[in-house]
Design a protein around this motif. Structure first.
Motif, PDB file in Angstrom:
ATOM      1  N   GLU A 176     -54.803 -19.822 -68.973  1.00  0.00           N
ATOM      2  CA  GLU A 176     -54.434 -18.792 -67.805  1.00  0.00           C
ATOM      3  C   GLU A 176     -53.664 -19.057 -66.767  1.00  0.00           C
ATOM      4  OE1 GLU A 176     -58.071 -21.292 -66.614  1.00  0.00           O
ATOM      5  OE2 GLU A 176     -57.051 -20.585 -68.498  1.00  0.00           O
ATOM      6  N   ASN A 177     -53.255 -20.399 -66.730  1.00  0.00           N
ATOM      7  CA  ASN A 177     -52.179 -20.849 -65.685  1.00  0.00           C
ATOM      8  C   ASN A 177     -50.888 -21.003 -66.438  1.00  0.00           C
ATOM      9  OD1 ASN A 177     -54.911 -22.286 -64.400  1.00  0.00           O
ATOM     10  ND2 ASN A 177     -53.824 -20.735 -63.134  1.00  0.00           N
ATOM     11  N   GLY A 178     -50.817 -20.944 -67.677  1.00  0.00           N
ATOM     12  CA  GLY A 178     -49.512 -21.206 -68.260  1.00  0.00           C
ATOM     13  C   GLY A 178     -49.447 -22.489 -68.928  1.00  0.00           C
ATOM     14  N   GLY A 179     -50.463 -23.124 -69.235  1.00  0.00           N
ATOM     15  CA  GLY A 179     -50.779 -24.335 -69.835  1.00  0.00           C
ATOM     16  C   GLY A 179     -50.324 -24.811 -71.159  1.00  0.00           C
ATOM     17  N   GLY A 180     -50.336 -25.524 -71.543  1.00  0.00           N
ATOM     18  CA  GLY A 180     -49.776 -25.765 -73.261  1.00  0.00           C
ATOM     19  C   GLY A 180     -48.609 -26.560 -73.416  1.00  0.00           C
ATOM     20  N   ALA A 181     -48.309 -27.104 -74.563  1.00  0.00           N
ATOM     21  CA  ALA A 181     -47.330 -27.875 -74.722  1.00  0.00           C
ATOM     22  C   ALA A 181     -45.982 -27.327 -74.871  1.00  0.00           C
ATOM     23  CB  ALA A 181     -47.509 -28.622 -76.108  1.00  0.00           C
ATOM     24  N   MET A 182     -45.872 -26.166 -75.338  1.00  0.00           N
ATOM     25  CA  MET A 182     -44.701 -25.220 -75.387  1.00  0.00           C
ATOM     26  C   MET A 182     -44.172 -25.058 -74.044  1.00  0.00           C
ATOM     27  SD  MET A 182     -42.507 -24.477 -77.441  1.00  0.00           S
ATOM     28  CE  MET A 182     -43.554 -24.763 -78.678  1.00  0.00           C
ATOM     29  N   MET A 183     -45.070 -24.625 -73.313  1.00  0.00           N
ATOM     30  CA  MET A 183     -44.476 -24.155 -71.614  1.00  0.00           C
ATOM     31  C   MET A 183     -44.417 -25.480 -70.818  1.00  0.00           C
ATOM     32  SD  MET A 183     -44.779 -20.826 -71.500  1.00  0.00           S
ATOM     33  CE  MET A 183     -45.260 -20.276 -69.878  1.00  0.00           C
ATOM     34  N   ASP A 184     -45.032 -26.507 -71.025  1.00  0.00           N
ATOM     35  CA  ASP A 184     -44.886 -27.678 -70.237  1.00  0.00           C
ATOM     36  C   ASP A 184     -43.638 -28.558 -70.642  1.00  0.00           C
ATOM     37  OD1 ASP A 184     -45.617 -29.422 -68.134  1.00  0.00           O
ATOM     38  OD2 ASP A 184     -46.663 -30.833 -69.481  1.00  0.00           O
ATOM     39  N   ILE A 185     -43.574 -28.847 -72.029  1.00  0.00           N
ATOM     40  CA  ILE A 185     -42.560 -29.720 -72.569  1.00  0.00           C
ATOM     41  C   ILE A 185     -41.431 -29.052 -73.538  1.00  0.00           C
ATOM     42  CG2 ILE A 185     -43.605 -31.701 -71.747  1.00  0.00           C
ATOM     43  CD1 ILE A 185     -45.113 -32.133 -74.602  1.00  0.00           C
ATOM     44  N   GLY A 186     -41.994 -28.096 -74.478  1.00  0.00           N
ATOM     45  CA  GLY A 186     -41.343 -27.528 -75.262  1.00  0.00           C
ATOM     46  C   GLY A 186     -39.764 -26.772 -74.721  1.00  0.00           C
ATOM     47  N   CYS A 187     -40.137 -26.251 -73.459  1.00  0.00           N
ATOM     48  CA  CYS A 187     -39.101 -25.809 -72.805  1.00  0.00           C
ATOM     49  C   CYS A 187     -37.693 -26.812 -72.845  1.00  0.00           C
ATOM     50  CB  CYS A 187     -39.214 -25.159 -71.346  1.00  0.00           C
ATOM     51  SG  CYS A 187     -40.157 -26.305 -70.374  1.00  0.00           S
ATOM     52  N   TYR A 188     -37.883 -27.994 -72.532  1.00  0.00           N
ATOM     53  CA  TYR A 188     -36.938 -29.178 -72.593  1.00  0.00           C
ATOM     54  C   TYR A 188     -36.148 -29.157 -73.962  1.00  0.00           C
ATOM     55  CZ  TYR A 188     -38.498 -30.763 -68.175  1.00  0.00           C
ATOM     56  OH  TYR A 188     -39.060 -30.881 -66.968  1.00  0.00           O
ATOM     57  N   PRO A 189     -36.728 -29.227 -75.068  1.00  0.00           N
ATOM     58  CA  PRO A 189     -35.790 -29.157 -76.434  1.00  0.00           C
ATOM     59  C   PRO A 189     -35.003 -27.705 -76.517  1.00  0.00           C
ATOM     60  CG  PRO A 189     -37.991 -30.045 -76.880  1.00  0.00           C
ATOM     61  CD  PRO A 189     -37.925 -29.559 -75.505  1.00  0.00           C
ATOM     62  N   ILE A 190     -35.669 -26.739 -76.156  1.00  0.00           N
ATOM     63  CA  ILE A 190     -35.075 -25.359 -76.280  1.00  0.00           C
ATOM     64  C   ILE A 190     -34.001 -25.590 -75.070  1.00  0.00           C
ATOM     65  CG2 ILE A 190     -35.333 -23.037 -75.233  1.00  0.00           C
ATOM     66  CD1 ILE A 190     -38.225 -23.265 -76.098  1.00  0.00           C
ATOM     67  N   THR A 191     -34.164 -25.978 -74.038  1.00  0.00           N
ATOM     68  CA  THR A 191     -32.775 -26.377 -73.044  1.00  0.00           C
ATOM     69  C   THR A 191     -31.620 -27.090 -73.666  1.00  0.00           C
ATOM     70  OG1 THR A 191     -34.423 -25.934 -71.159  1.00  0.00           O
ATOM     71  CG2 THR A 191     -32.244 -27.166 -70.842  1.00  0.00           C
ATOM     72  N   ALA A 192     -32.279 -28.035 -74.451  1.00  0.00           N
ATOM     73  CA  ALA A 192     -31.109 -28.774 -74.841  1.00  0.00           C
ATOM     74  C   ALA A 192     -30.372 -28.302 -76.060  1.00  0.00           C
ATOM     75  CB  ALA A 192     -32.096 -30.300 -75.837  1.00  0.00           C
ATOM     76  N   GLY A 193     -30.852 -27.605 -76.856  1.00  0.00           N
ATOM     77  CA  GLY A 193     -30.369 -26.660 -77.822  1.00  0.00           C
ATOM     78  C   GLY A 193     -29.343 -25.678 -77.121  1.00  0.00           C
ATOM     79  N   ARG A 194     -29.653 -24.983 -76.304  1.00  0.00           N
ATOM     80  CA  ARG A 194     -28.854 -24.026 -75.359  1.00  0.00           C
ATOM     81  C   ARG A 194     -27.850 -24.677 -74.639  1.00  0.00           C
ATOM     82  NH1 ARG A 194     -31.727 -21.622 -71.545  1.00  0.00           N
ATOM     83  NH2 ARG A 194     -30.303 -19.635 -71.412  1.00  0.00           N
ATOM     84  N   PHE A 195     -28.194 -25.846 -74.213  1.00  0.00           N
ATOM     85  CA  PHE A 195     -27.162 -26.632 -73.443  1.00  0.00           C
ATOM     86  C   PHE A 195     -25.930 -27.237 -74.206  1.00  0.00           C
ATOM     87  CE2 PHE A 195     -25.848 -30.553 -71.384  1.00  0.00           C
ATOM     88  CZ  PHE A 195     -25.588 -30.373 -70.146  1.00  0.00           C
TER      89      PHE A 195
END
Length: 341
Positions: A176-195
């Motif tokens: 309910e607070n936006g927890g989970g692996a994707m929100m907490d750390i999955g966003c970093y590999p996504i940022t790496a790909g886009r970067f």
């Protein structure tokens, strides 16, 4: 607000810290205090004593017993927002409408629709997402390798980011607070790909396993298609042994950042460059990256953008684009197929 005269900033940016979140107390606030263009003037908490204790510990001049009071202070130029994920957008908008520039922790919202509300922020106020990795010299060097062709044609990026946390009271385990692996750390590999690819993925597919008690995504594998034969693949988990890496594969060489996300402040880091002369990597070379604090680099560049009225490299639209990738990943989990971003 801070102003520039004859191309030289007349004073430092006064920061206000929105909450006593651990990441702020332990990493970001000390780093901002080390920024030559920054001064941490105040900190707010809904618990007045907690704010006072944090101020004593960190040498901060002013405290506030509410977020509203900090935002209303005319001496504050910029806000650092490390509140829980589900509170990011509301308080960022509130601060921006009060004339404050905002550095907001990642992910900037719960989904793209949530993030799109940030478009209501005044246009003369700067808002950026706190992906500190984008300011570390090791990431900048890696992108230089990709751009220059040093690695050949880069066609694949692989990443892993994991830690173990099964604390039922930890906010990272609360959906309910936006927890989970994707929100907490999955966003970093996504940022790496886009970067590194410097474009947006076209489609994604995901395999996600959820904790039976928390209902959060605790382990996920994702493949993102960036078009032109370029792909990002990564694994993230909140319940595996701690590990992290970032590998970039080109037709001539491979480059690997050893500690890509939690680079130790004030210590040298290493980028491995491997031309494939041995399968065990024993013939690979190393580039040593000089010491820095990526949180300080982030704060300094944000403060300088304000002082010199220079457009941000990463603004609201960049954050919305990142959230769209996360949305597509969760849609892929539900639909069990490739989903367009």
């Amino acid at each position: 607000m801070a102003r520039q005269a004859a191309g030289v900033a007349t004073r430092k940016i006064n920061w206000g810290i929105l909450s006593t979140a651990n990441i702020g107390l332990e990493k970001v606030i000390p780093a901002i205090q080390n920024s030559a263009s920054s001064n941490v003037l105040g900190i707010a908490s809904r618990n007045a004593e907690r704010a006072a204790q944090a101020a004593r510990d960190l040498g901060i001049q002013k405290t506030y017993a509410s977020y509203e009071a900090l935002i209303a202070d005319p001496e504050i130029d910029a806000i650092y927002n490390p509140l829980p994920n589900d509170m990011h957008v509301d308080w960022t908008i509130a601060a921006a409408k009060a004339g404050k520039h905002v550095l907001c922790e990642k992910p900037i919202g719960l989904n793209a629709q949530d993030a799109e509300r940030l478009r209501s922020c005044p246009k003369d106020v700067m808002v950026t997402e706190a992906f500190m990795v984008r300011y570390h010299p090791q990431w900048l060097r890696l992108r230089e390798m990709v751009r220059s062709g040093e690695l050949g044609q880069v066609r694949a990026i692989q990443a892993v980011f994991s830690y173990f946390n099964d604390d039922k009271n930890n906010i990272r385990n609360r959906p309910e607070n936006g927890g989970g692996a994707m929100m907490d750390i999955g966003c970093y590999p996504i940022t790496a790909g886009r970067f590194l690819f410097e474009t947006e993925p076209l489609r994604v597919t995901a395999l996600i396993e959820r904790d039976p008690q928390f209902k959060t995504d605790r382990t996920a594998s994702v493949v993102a298609d960036f078009g032109g034969g370029r792909q990002l693949s990564f694994v993230v988990s909140t319940q595996l042994c701690p590990y992290q890496t970032l590998n970039v594969f080109g037709t001539k060489a491979r480059a690997e950042v050893m500690i890509p996300y939690n680079a130790p402040a004030g210590e040298e880091t290493v980028v491995i460059v491997d031309h494939g002369d041995s399968f065990d990597g024993s013939m690979a070379g190393c580039e040593v990256i000089p010491p820095c604090d990526q949180y300080t680099e982030q704060a300094e560049q944000f403060a300088q953008a304000i002082l010199t009225q220079t457009p941000l490299s990463y603004g609201i639209e960049d954050s919305i684009a990142s959230m769209r990738v996360l949305d597509a990943i969760f849609a892929s989990e539900t639909k069990q197929k490739w989903v367009n971003v």
